[in-house]
Structures are given as structure tokens and as C-alpha cells.
Motif scaffolding. Structure first.
Motif, PDB file in Angstrom:
ATOM      1  N   GLY A   1       2.372  -2.892   0.773  1.00 26.34           N
ATOM      2  CA  GLY A   1       1.915  -1.724   1.520  1.00 26.34           C
ATOM      3  C   GLY A   1       2.690  -0.453   1.232  1.00 26.34           C
ATOM      4  O   GLY A   1       2.745   0.455   2.048  1.00 26.34           O
ATOM      5  N   TYR A   2       3.328  -0.370   0.075  1.00 29.66           N
ATOM      6  CA  TYR A   2       4.094   0.826  -0.288  1.00 29.66           C
ATOM      7  C   TYR A   2       3.258   1.830  -1.064  1.00 29.66           C
ATOM      8  O   TYR A   2       3.763   2.876  -1.456  1.00 29.66           O
ATOM      9  N   ILE A   3       2.014   1.493  -1.370  1.00 30.94           N
ATOM     10  CA  ILE A   3       1.213   2.405  -2.181  1.00 30.94           C
ATOM     11  C   ILE A   3       0.076   2.989  -1.350  1.00 30.94           C
ATOM     12  O   ILE A   3      -0.818   2.269  -0.919  1.00 30.94           O
TER      13      ILE A   3
ATOM     14  N   GLU B   1       0.691   0.079   4.757  1.00 36.15           N
ATOM     15  CA  GLU B   1      -0.749   0.289   4.624  1.00 36.15           C
ATOM     16  C   GLU B   1      -1.513  -0.838   5.314  1.00 36.15           C
ATOM     17  O   GLU B   1      -1.026  -1.955   5.418  1.00 36.15           O
ATOM     18  N   PRO B   2      -2.751  -0.532   5.794  1.00 31.36           N
ATOM     19  CA  PRO B   2      -3.568  -1.595   6.388  1.00 31.36           C
ATOM     20  C   PRO B   2      -3.968  -2.629   5.335  1.00 31.36           C
ATOM     21  O   PRO B   2      -3.923  -2.353   4.140  1.00 31.36           O
ATOM     22  N   GLU B   3      -4.392  -3.779   5.804  1.00 38.35           N
ATOM     23  CA  GLU B   3      -4.699  -4.892   4.907  1.00 38.35           C
ATOM     24  C   GLU B   3      -5.798  -4.535   3.905  1.00 38.35           C
ATOM     25  O   GLU B   3      -5.785  -5.023   2.776  1.00 38.35           O
ATOM     26  N   ARG B   4      -6.723  -3.655   4.304  1.00 35.84           N
ATOM     27  CA  ARG B   4      -7.810  -3.329   3.369  1.00 35.84           C
ATOM     28  C   ARG B   4      -7.304  -2.579   2.133  1.00 35.84           C
ATOM     29  O   ARG B   4      -8.031  -2.369   1.170  1.00 35.84           O
ATOM     30  N   LEU B   5      -6.051  -2.108   2.190  1.00 39.51           N
ATOM     31  CA  LEU B   5      -5.498  -1.395   1.043  1.00 39.51           C
ATOM     32  C   LEU B   5      -4.374  -2.172   0.346  1.00 39.51           C
ATOM     33  O   LEU B   5      -3.726  -1.670  -0.558  1.00 39.51           O
ATOM     34  N   THR B   6      -4.134  -3.401   0.793  1.00 38.93           N
ATOM     35  CA  THR B   6      -3.052  -4.170   0.173  1.00 38.93           C
ATOM     36  C   THR B   6      -3.519  -5.492  -0.438  1.00 38.93           C
ATOM     37  O   THR B   6      -2.837  -6.060  -1.268  1.00 38.93           O
TER      38      THR B   6
ATOM     39  N   GLN C   1      -7.828   3.382  -4.117  1.00 37.13           N
ATOM     40  CA  GLN C   1      -6.942   2.233  -4.324  1.00 37.13           C
ATOM     41  C   GLN C   1      -7.465   1.321  -5.442  1.00 37.13           C
ATOM     42  O   GLN C   1      -6.682   0.785  -6.230  1.00 37.13           O
ATOM     43  N   LEU C   2      -8.787   1.198  -5.509  1.00 39.88           N
ATOM     44  CA  LEU C   2      -9.388   0.382  -6.575  1.00 39.88           C
ATOM     45  C   LEU C   2      -9.076   1.004  -7.945  1.00 39.88           C
ATOM     46  O   LEU C   2      -8.726   0.292  -8.891  1.00 39.88           O
TER      47      LEU C   2
END
Lengths: 278, 125
Positions: A221-223, B56-61, B80-81
Motif C-alpha cells: 500500500g505504498y504506491i 492504500e485500500p485493497e482495491r489498489l494493492t 494503478q493498472l
């Protein structure tokens, strides 16, 4: 600041970082992290994640320009990537256990080391000294184009260079930079490779090294997309311009320019780390 | 000394690899820009906040969630993709190098490059 303004200003700042990073073969990271943390007051964790992405962009984007010149030593790069990628994993794991101000101080120290080695002048000697057995066995010796034609060179101290590369990898994973400075030190100082070769081969390795830690950082979660987006686009723009200039620029001017900039940034980072402002 | 210069195949391989990477970066950048347009349209006039690390929320990790939510047209997920593609470009470079070394019948460097790939995948997965 509203998101739109923030985005536009950051694109411009990142473009400058990418330009310098590309010229010196260090990736945008060394300029980018101080820019994000000192100027934009971004949390250093976000800055590291963002920087890793931009480092990959710089490296991959400039690769085409570099290989056309025929300077990059692919075998050397691939062999040393073993050391840097293992280090990158170690560094990313280590990052979880180091405090924000601790990271800032280590970052500053790494910058100072980079600057110091640039100020120590050494003549651009290409010695015909015999290479070690290891570099013969690994077929690392090569040649590169100069104004006076192809210039052969040999690779020295392979083991020492490999160890230094592992350290560079750890630093890359810990601080989110390509640690091109340490890579260039390993190749330039220890392995005695011509500066232009070490710069471009370093660029070759930086992307792969950064990708390893970027994968880890993304899942941690660092990005952040809102932050990485302007930075990546800006850095790409800057690196593109920088890669057009590399072959013409003078080695000494490059090093000197780079050394002054990062010395100032290093002191800022260390000061902010000690006073816990970061 | 000097037996192992850049062979023509070597050079061709490097140029193809370099171009491959450039297209990879270009492709990623286009996705990032597309995501940026959606994101700025929705949030361009919000206040930006990056001073504190929240994670970041899970949808971005999670790779799977990034993929899913990007196709739902969510701006940050699309960015992010694109970033994920960008991170993957160096891995493509390694894969390509393995093919190249196999074609050159260079056993030593095929082994070295496969070893690098395994380390990279370990970090990635």
C-alpha cells in the motif's frame, strides 16, 4: 492545494528530476524523493513508492536510446542483476522496520557518499591491464564506441563489484531509489569500467532492481495512483529529453553538476531526519 | 582478450529489447493518462492530502482487485493498472533476454538470467 494544481506542478517537478536522473544515469529517485518530501511535504512512505515507479519508467524508457549507442554491457548487467535483485528484496523487507526519520537520514548519507565520490577526480583512464579469471570466464570484457573508434576495456574485481551491487540493491529496496550512484561506484571505481559504460549498464539494471521492490511496495500500500501518475508522466518526459543529450555531454561536467545538487539535498534530508521534520 | 565483442546478433537483440521496453512504457503511460483523465474529472477540485501515510485500500494493492476495479472504470484503479504494467516491463526484458541467450546457445547466461527471473518473481508474487 487542489488536486489539479498539485498534479500539474508535480508533473513539472518530476520532469526536472527525470531529466537530471537520465543525464547522470541515476534514475529520477535521488532528486525526486527530496522534492516530494521537502518541497511537497509528502509522507516519505508515499515518496518511496512513487519514486520506485518513476525509476522503472526512466530505466525502461531510456533503454532503447542507450542500446542504439552500443554502450550497454548486457552480460555484465545481467550478471550483476543477480546481486541487485536479491538485495532489493532484502531492502524492501528491511524498510518495514526502519522509522521515517531513520530512512531520511540513511537517504541523506547515501546522497553524500554519491556526491563525495563524484568530487574525487580520477583521470578517464582505459587501462589495458589484464582482467581477472572470473571476468574472463563470465565474458564480461567488451568494447564501446568513442570518437576515435571502438575502445576495448576489461572488467576488474568482479567479486568486490558483486558485493557492492548487493548493497546497492538493499539501498534501492529500502529507500526507493535506483541507487544508480552506488551502481556506478561499483562499476566505475571497483570494476574499472569506463564511465559511459557504467552509466548505461547501471540504467539497464535499475529497472529490474526497482521492479522487484516496487512489487513488494505496491502490495504493502505504498504506491498511490494520485501521486504516482503525475510523477511518472513528468519523469518520462524529462528522461526522454535527457536521453537525447547523454551521448554528447561531457563526463566531468555531468558528474560535477550532479554532485552539487545532491550535496545540497543530502544535507536537507539529514537535517530534517534528525529534527524529525520528515 | 577481445574475443567477446558485440556480435551482430547481440546488437540486434539489444535493439529489439530496447524498443520492446519503450513500447511497454508507452502503453503503460497511455493507460495512466486515461486513468488520470477519469480521476481528475471526478476529483480534480478536491483538496490533495499526502502528508500522512494511510496506506492504500485493497482495491489498489491486490493485483486481482486492481484489474477488476479498473474495468469498472474507476480512475485510480485504471492508473494503478497502468503502473502495474510499467512495473512489469523489466520482467518482460528478462524473459526476452532468456530467449536471446537460448538462441545464442549461451548456457551460462541462460542460467544466470533464469536465476534473476526467479528472484524477481519471488519479490513480485
Amino acid at each position: 492545494m487542489i488536486v489539479l494544481t498539485f498534479t500539474l506542478v508535480l508533473i513539472l517537478g518530476a520532469a526536472i528530476a527525470g531529466f537530471i536522473g537520465s543525464l547522470t544515469g541515476l534514475g529520477g529517485g535521488v532528486v525526486l524523493i527530496p522534492l516530494l518530501t521537502l518541497v511537497f511535504k509528502v509522507d516519505i512512505h508515499y515518496a518511496i513508492g512513487t519514486s520506485l515507479i518513476s525509476v522503472i519508467a526512466t530505466s525502461s524508457g531510456a533503454a532503447a536510446a542507450y542500446v542504439k549507442e552500443g554502450i550497454t554491457n548486457i552480460r555484465l548487467g545481467m550478471f550483476l542483476e543477480l546481486a541487485t535483485t536479491i538485495g532489493a528484496i532484502m531492502g524492501a523487507v528491511l524498510a518495514k522496520h526502519v522509522s521515517t526519520s531513520g530512512i531520511a537520514i540513511v537517504f541523506g548519507i547515501i546522497l553524500l557518499i554519491s556526491a563525495a565520490t563524484s568530487f574525487i577526480h580520477h583521470e578517464a583512464k582505459i587501462d589495458g591491464e589484464l582482467p581477472g579469471r572470473l571476468s574472463n570466464w563470465l565474458r564480461l570484457n567488451n568494447e564501446y564506441p568513442t570518437e576515435t573508434g571502438m575502445q576495448p576495456y576489461t572488467v576488474k574485481h568482479v567479486t568486490g563489484g558483486f558485493v557492492m551491487m548487493n548493497v546497492a540493491g538493499i539501498v534501492s529496496g529500502l529507500l526507493g531509489i535506483g541507487s544508480g550512484a552506488l551502481k556506478v561506484i561499483a562499476m566505475d571505481r571497483i570494476m574499472r569500467i569506463p564511465f559511459k559504460v557504467s552509466t548505461t549498464t547501471s540504467n539497464f539494471m535499475i529497472g529490474v532492481t526497482a521492479a522487484v521492490s516496487a512489487g513488494i511496495y505496491l502490495r504493502e500500500g505504498y504506491i498511490d495512483p494520485g501521486l504516482s501518475m503525475p510523477v511518472v508522466l513528468g519523469v518520462l518526459l524529462g528522461a526522454f529529453i535527457g536521453s537525447k543529450i547523454l551521448f554528447k555531454a561531457k563526463t566531468r561536467v555531468l558528474k560535477f553538476l550532479f554532485a552539487i545538487i545532491i550535496s545540497i539535498l543530502a544535507v536537507e534530508m539529514i537535517y530534517n531526519g534528525i529534527t524529525h521534520k520528515l | 582478450m577481445g574475443k567477446h565483442r558485440h556480435t551482430p546478433e547481440d546488437k540486434d537483440l539489444e535493439i529489439i529489447m530496447g524498443n520492446l521496453l519503450r513500447y511497454g512504457v508507452l502503453f503503460s503511460a497511455i493507460i495512466v493518462v486515461a486513468g488520470a483523465l477519469i480521476f481528475l474529472k471526478q476529483h480534480g477540485f478536491d483538496q490533495s492530502q499526502y502528508t500522512f501515510f494511510k496506506g492504500e485500500p485493497e482495491r489498489l494493492t491486490s493485483y486481482k482487485r486492481i484489474w477488476q476495479t479498473a474495468f469498472q472504470g474507476r480512475g485510480r484503479s485504471v492508473i494503478q493498472l497502468g503502473l502495474l504494467f510499467l512495473i512489469a516491463t523489466p520482467i518482460a526484458r528478462i524473459l526476452f533476454s532468456i530467449v536471446g541467450f537460448v538462441l545464442e546457445k549461451d548456457l551460462l547466461y541462460t542460467i544466470i538470467t533464469v536465476a534473476v527471473l526467479m528472484v524477481v518473481l519471488y519479490g513480485f508474487l
